[in-house]
Write an enzyme that holds these catalytic residues in place. Structure first.
Site, PDB file in Angstrom:
ATOM      1  N   LYS A  54       0.923  -1.313   0.125  1.00  0.00           N
ATOM      2  CA  LYS A  54       0.002   0.014   0.073  1.00  0.00           C
ATOM      3  C   LYS A  54       0.810   1.103  -0.004  1.00  0.00           C
ATOM      4  O   LYS A  54       0.418   2.092  -0.658  1.00  0.00           O
ATOM      5  CB  LYS A  54      -1.095  -0.001   1.231  1.00  0.00           C
ATOM      6  CG  LYS A  54      -2.040  -1.016   1.179  1.00  0.00           C
ATOM      7  CD  LYS A  54      -2.980  -1.364   2.030  1.00  0.00           C
ATOM      8  CE  LYS A  54      -3.861  -2.334   2.054  1.00  0.00           C
ATOM      9  NZ  LYS A  54      -4.508  -2.819   3.236  1.00  0.00           N
ATOM     10  N   GLN A  98      -4.799  -1.558   9.497  1.00  0.00           N
ATOM     11  CA  GLN A  98      -4.549  -2.647   8.807  1.00  0.00           C
ATOM     12  C   GLN A  98      -5.294  -3.815   9.817  1.00  0.00           C
ATOM     13  O   GLN A  98      -5.201  -3.695  10.838  1.00  0.00           O
ATOM     14  CB  GLN A  98      -3.104  -3.038   8.491  1.00  0.00           C
ATOM     15  CG  GLN A  98      -3.130  -4.393   7.844  1.00  0.00           C
ATOM     16  CD  GLN A  98      -3.437  -4.322   6.427  1.00  0.00           C
ATOM     17  OE1 GLN A  98      -3.855  -3.385   5.774  1.00  0.00           O
ATOM     18  NE2 GLN A  98      -3.812  -5.517   5.846  1.00  0.00           N
ATOM     19  N   ASP A 121     -11.164   2.560   3.428  1.00  0.00           N
ATOM     20  CA  ASP A 121     -11.516   1.173   3.329  1.00  0.00           C
ATOM     21  C   ASP A 121     -13.395   1.046   3.016  1.00  0.00           C
ATOM     22  O   ASP A 121     -13.424  -0.154   2.562  1.00  0.00           O
ATOM     23  CB  ASP A 121     -11.278   0.493   4.724  1.00  0.00           C
ATOM     24  CG  ASP A 121     -10.025  -0.188   4.544  1.00  0.00           C
ATOM     25  OD1 ASP A 121      -9.735  -0.636   3.474  1.00  0.00           O
ATOM     26  OD2 ASP A 121      -9.544  -0.302   5.513  1.00  0.00           O
TER      27      ASP A 121
END
Ligand code: GUN
Length: 302
Positions: A54, A98, A121
């Site tokens: 990422k 995460q 997200d």
């Protein structure tokens, strides 16, 4: 018949190039770039490798990137306070925590603490609600389903009136992609069925699918005879079924297998995603797209 391969690796490059161009233009006109923070707790090897990718992608696109690593034993209160700091930081447009989190931290509390307008997200209940409403209400579609829809659109598969069967009912893939495909709009307008572990006749449902989206996490679950000839098959499964030595690096790497018996399925399907190199590369790509979108909202140019 051999199916057309829908390659996530190629579609990823198209989209990343588009984002890169956009970032350059906005930087020239506004002297600002999108900001993304990745919060990684502990040292889970899979999480480290996802976050590293990422960060690498954000850097390639010219984003302002903050890598915030926290120890495994960080307290829930400290993590919530940290999220709050980024919520009020104007240089940050996207906050990614995460997953999975250590057991002593309540995942729901953490996801709910992220400002929904920085939740790239798309996991916050506000964004889940926006997705359900559809159309202009949608701000950040969750990344894997957004990647799936983008692959379907960019490979020219007709979705309007198509029978879409989704195998799996997870909050991250099954439920949101089913919701997205049923909405009015491009890459949607489909008739959608969700099937799951309690479905009576999985095979019968799959056989009707013009577009079969499989996110069950069971290697080889979908048998070739379940596939309608000419159907589009999207395999979201990334199952580690063993290890091998990489020819490129000489290091041990995982052998990955999808939820579909690929070799046999590609002789029946009209188009199909491979594993690896199919849906996988799209998730991070769509995270970057959501971060750019958040940035544009902030600047009032979305
Ligand atoms: N862990 C595995 N996939 C994801 C993802 O898409 N987002 C976050 N935040 N954590 C993950």
């Amino acid at each position: 018949m051999t199916a057309k391969l829908i390659k996530g690796t190629e579609i990823r490059e198209e989209i990343l190039n588009e984002i890169e161009e956009d970032v350059k233009k906005i930087k020239a006109s506004h002297d600002r770039v999108p900001g993304l923070v990745t919060i990684l707790i502990g040292e889970n090897p899979a999480s480290i490798s996802y976050v590293t990718l990422k960060i690498k992608t954000a850097n390639r696109l010219g984003f302002h990137e903050i890598q915030d690593n926290q120890p495994e034993d960080v307290s829930e209160a400290d993590l919530l306070a940290l999220i709050d700091t980024y919520n009020s930081d104007d240089s940050i447009n996207g906050i990614l925590v995460q997953l999975p989190l250590p057991k002593h931290i309540d995942e729901k509390k953490v996801l709910n603490a992220i400002d929904p307008d920085k939740d790239v997200d798309g996991f916050h209940p506000v964004n889940v609600g926006r997705l359900m409403i559809g159309g202009d209400a949608v701000k950040f579609p969750p990344c894997t389903p957004a990647g799936i829809q983008e692959m379907i659109i960019r490979s020219g598969v007709e979705t309007s009136g198509a029978e879409v069967v989704v195998v799996g009912r997870s909050n991250i893939v099954g439920k949101p992609i089913a919701n997205m495909m049923v909405q009015k709009g491009p890459g949607a307008n489909s008739t959608v069925t969700i099937v799951h572990t309690r479905t009576k006749d999985l095979a019968a449902h799959c056989k009707r699918a013009d577009i079969l989206i499989v996110a069950a996490g069971v290697p080889g679950l979908v048998k070739p005879e379940w596939i309608k000839p000419g159907a589009c098959v999207i395999d979201v499964g990334v199952n580690r079924v063993g290890e091998k030595i990489s020819e490129k690096t000489g290091k041990k790497i995982a052998i990955l297998r999808g939820d579909v018996d690929f070799e046999a399925a590609k002789e029946i399907a009209g188009s199909i995603t491979p594993v690896p190199g199919g849906v996988g590369p799209m998730t991070i790509t769509m995270l970057m797209k959501n971060t750019l979108k958040s940035f544009k909202f902030q600047l009032g140019i979305a």
